[in-house]
Write an enzyme that holds these catalytic residues in place. Sequence first.
Site, PDB file in Angstrom:
ATOM      1  N   GLY A  66       3.616  10.997  -1.775  1.00  0.00           N
ATOM      2  CA  GLY A  66       2.657   9.950  -2.129  1.00  0.00           C
ATOM      3  C   GLY A  66       2.032   9.355  -0.890  1.00  0.00           C
ATOM      4  N   GLY A  67       1.872  10.197   0.144  1.00  0.00           N
ATOM      5  CA  GLY A  67       1.510   9.736   1.475  1.00  0.00           C
ATOM      6  C   GLY A  67       0.141   9.117   1.615  1.00  0.00           C
ATOM      7  N   ARG A  68      -0.705   9.215   0.592  1.00  0.00           N
ATOM      8  CA  ARG A  68      -2.016   8.580   0.651  1.00  0.00           C
ATOM      9  C   ARG A  68      -2.064   7.302  -0.160  1.00  0.00           C
ATOM     10  NH1 ARG A  68      -4.604   8.764   4.572  1.00  0.00           N
ATOM     11  NH2 ARG A  68      -6.670   8.703   3.605  1.00  0.00           N
ATOM     12  N   PHE A 118      -1.094   3.232  -0.975  1.00  0.00           N
ATOM     13  CA  PHE A 118      -1.323   2.015  -0.186  1.00  0.00           C
ATOM     14  C   PHE A 118      -0.227   1.788   0.853  1.00  0.00           C
ATOM     15  CE2 PHE A 118      -0.738  -2.821  -0.552  1.00  0.00           C
ATOM     16  CZ  PHE A 118      -1.423  -3.065   0.625  1.00  0.00           C
ATOM     17  N   ALA A 119       1.018   1.585   0.418  1.00  0.00           N
ATOM     18  CA  ALA A 119       2.108   1.321   1.367  1.00  0.00           C
ATOM     19  C   ALA A 119       2.422   2.558   2.203  1.00  0.00           C
ATOM     20  CB  ALA A 119       3.349   0.851   0.617  1.00  0.00           C
ATOM     21  N   LYS A 178      11.628   3.933 -13.092  1.00  0.00           N
ATOM     22  CA  LYS A 178      11.970   3.716 -11.682  1.00  0.00           C
ATOM     23  C   LYS A 178      13.468   3.456 -11.533  1.00  0.00           C
ATOM     24  CE  LYS A 178       9.669   3.486  -8.417  1.00  0.00           C
ATOM     25  NZ  LYS A 178       9.275   4.543  -7.442  1.00  0.00           N
TER      26      LYS A 178
END
Length: 462
Positions: A13-15, A17-18, A162
Amino acid sequence: MGEGEERWCVVTGGRGFAARHLVEMLIRYEMFHVRIADLCPDIKLEPDEEEGTVGKALRSGRAHYVSMDLRDKSQVLKVCEGAEVVFHMAAPDSSINNHQLHHSVNVLGTKNVIDACVELKVKRLIYTSSPSVVFDGVHGILNGDESLPYPAQHNDSYSATKAEGEALVIKSNDTKGLLTCCIRPSSIFGPGDRLLVPSLVAAARAGKSKFIIGDGNNMYDFTYVENVAHAHVCAERALASGGAVAEKAAGQAYFITNMEPIKFWEFVSLILEGLGYERPSIKIPASVMMPIAHLVELAYKLLAAYGMKVPQLTPSRIRLLSRSRTFSCSKANDRLGYTPIVPLQDGLRRTIESYPHLRAEKRPEKEGPSKASLFLGSGRVADTLLWKDKKQTLTAALVLAAIYFNFVASGFTVVTSISRILFVASIFLFIHGRLPQKMYSPVLSFRLSVPISIRAADIYIN
């Protein structure tokens, strides 16, 4: 770091926000070569990224981008090959009301990541979880710590899945040498956020930012995005330390905040005021909004197949906006050595300064009637839904609330419920016919559309 000593990490999920901030921090600290994994077939950098840390790292080979779908184990294996550490940050948009999607990514996708780490002998896995894994949507949380159990029922599918993913990661600790831990960052904000601030501004420009849901006193812990990235680095370093430090840190979950609790609506007000807009001031009880949210959610269940968009006014979001949620970072401080590196006020200032184009003085000229006005046209329906006739709209809202309480939430038989609805409706209609138009003050004119930006307040709260 010399030649032949390349150490690689993966950020799933490297793109996001965090994740973007974590990637930049990892490159800046020269801790690892970074493999940025995300769904898009290729990476599209923002102008500031192109000439910044990430762009330079991609061109020099210190960072690589890889397209990956977590639900495909073969792709996950390919991405994790040769990595020493995996930062698993990927997750679907929490505002999407789709249990199957959340389960396939947050649970099955996480299982694929764990399996890949075990098979490929990855040393460390840090999972980005959420404080919502301990939130039931009913009871507020004040200074909650990690001893809080998972509730019997979560506030929404995102939180429930989650929690499942987090439990899998904790259980996998020390499996064939793999060390794991879970980070629970609370309500992330900061530069680069494409949802919270833009949505708050959109609501302000539409005149919907004047309302507070609940009494306005619910406390929250927000976390500046750079502190979230820092917490992941602290976790990796603790797990990599070996010995008693790693043993104490591994197999645990940690709440991460700015350690500066603030009233939720005060935080929203500071952002709006900082950009030149008025702060919310009119309070609407959550009990008034809840029946409307239930009816909107019911309508979506019935009409989703016919193209109705995912509603933003939902019961789970009303609960998020009206309950207190603060958490203790004592455990993260003790076992990971985490303390915030950016104070809350500095984080707010940096966030506000990063949106000069959204300031009130930059507001675009009004471009004619809204899409809703064009779609609904004129007539009684349009007058009611668009608040052209405030008295008529308020009456409709009260009738809807009566229907909900007497027909949906009561649990009575159909005959009993219908009789009660007719009785209550007749009372409303009688009162409606007797009240003068001037009695309806602007204070009563709250809108059925989302009273602040509920979607904005949702994504980074989870």
